[in-house]
Write a protein that holds these residues in place. Structure first.
Motif, short mmCIF file in Angstrom:
data_model
loop_
_atom_site.label_atom_id
_atom_site.label_comp_id
_atom_site.label_asym_id
_atom_site.label_seq_id
_atom_site.Cartn_x
_atom_site.Cartn_y
_atom_site.Cartn_z
N VAL A 122 -25.49 4.40 -1.05
CA VAL A 122 -25.67 5.09 0.09
C VAL A 122 -24.12 5.33 0.77
O VAL A 122 -23.92 6.22 1.43
N GLN A 123 -23.27 4.42 0.39
CA GLN A 123 -21.97 4.45 1.01
C GLN A 123 -21.00 5.29 -0.17
O GLN A 123 -20.10 5.64 0.58
N SER A 124 -21.41 5.83 -0.99
CA SER A 124 -20.89 6.52 -2.04
C SER A 124 -20.92 8.03 -1.86
O SER A 124 -21.64 8.64 -1.29
N THR A 125 -19.89 8.72 -2.04
CA THR A 125 -19.84 10.04 -1.90
C THR A 125 -20.40 10.76 -3.26
O THR A 125 -19.37 10.38 -4.38
N THR A 165 -13.60 8.32 -1.77
CA THR A 165 -14.01 7.93 -0.37
C THR A 165 -13.55 9.07 0.55
O THR A 165 -12.24 9.45 0.31
N CYS A 225 -20.71 16.43 2.98
CA CYS A 225 -19.68 15.96 3.94
C CYS A 225 -19.80 17.00 5.14
O CYS A 225 -20.07 18.24 4.95
N SER A 250 -13.61 10.38 4.54
CA SER A 250 -14.36 10.21 5.95
C SER A 250 -15.24 11.40 6.30
O SER A 250 -15.27 12.41 5.86
N ASN A 251 -16.38 10.83 6.92
CA ASN A 251 -17.52 11.75 7.38
C ASN A 251 -17.86 12.40 6.36
O ASN A 251 -18.60 13.51 6.32
N CYS A 252 -18.21 11.81 5.11
CA CYS A 252 -18.95 12.04 3.99
C CYS A 252 -20.04 11.38 3.35
O CYS A 252 -19.67 10.45 2.53
N PRO A 253 -21.18 11.52 4.10
CA PRO A 253 -22.22 10.70 3.37
C PRO A 253 -22.59 11.11 1.85
O PRO A 253 -21.91 12.21 1.59
N LYS A 254 -23.56 10.62 1.29
CA LYS A 254 -24.01 10.87 -0.13
C LYS A 254 -24.06 12.28 -0.28
O LYS A 254 -23.64 12.87 -1.03
N ASN A 255 -24.95 13.06 0.50
CA ASN A 255 -25.24 14.26 0.14
C ASN A 255 -24.41 15.47 0.59
O ASN A 255 -24.26 16.56 -0.26
#
Length: 157
Positions: free
Chosen positions: A17-20, A39, A48, A41-46
């Motif tokens: 979940v924490q990975s882009t 990594t 940005c 910022s403001n980029c969840p898995k699915n």
């Protein structure tokens, strides 16, 4: 025993979940980066979410397959298959943003084949950018090819 299996499964779910989620660049011979190697910022898995008037931080692992004396930023947004370079970053030297594998000490260029480096940079999402859904292309390389490259879906809002 069941407790430990559940704990391991939970740890895997949290890590994913924490990975882009990143995709390979279509015209690049650079290896596909693992989600844990990028990594943003403001980029969840699915997807940005890039908010105008903010700064986006990026960090990625770079393991070049050949030596690089110089490294340039190739960061652009792709909108309807048209690459639009990010002003102020595209085409500039990436060498000041190259760190050791742990990301603690700036090492710059040159880069040696097979060694691990960390690229760290940030860029502004300008207020003049339109609110659109696009693909972000992030490459580091020279005129002969890429040391690292990935693409991610994004939305500017």
């Amino acid at each position: 025993m069941y407790f430990w299996k559940s704990l391991c499964l939970l740890a895997l779910i949290i890590a994913s979940v924490q990975s882009t989620q990143v995709k390979k660049c279509p015209k690049s011979s650079a290896r596909l980066l693992e989600p844990t190697e990028v990594t943003i910022s403001n980029c969840p898995k699915n997807k940005c979410i890039l908010k105008r008037n903010t700064k986006v931080d990026i960090e990625m692992k770079v393991v070049p397959t050949r030596d690089f004396n110089e490294l340039n930023n190739d960061i652009s947004g792709i909108l309807q298959n048209v690459p639009l370079p990010f002003p102020g970053i595209y085409g500039t030297s990436a060498c000041p943003n190259i760190y050791d594998a742990e990301g603690k000490k700036a090492v710059g260029c040159p880069l040696k084949a097979g060694e691990t480096y960390t690229y760290k940079n940030s860029f502004d999402i300008l207020p003049i950018y339109p609110t659109v859904t696009l693909e972000i292309h992030c490459g580091l390389g020279d005129t002969k090819g890429d040391a690292a490259c990935f693409q991610i879906p994004a939305r500017i809002k």
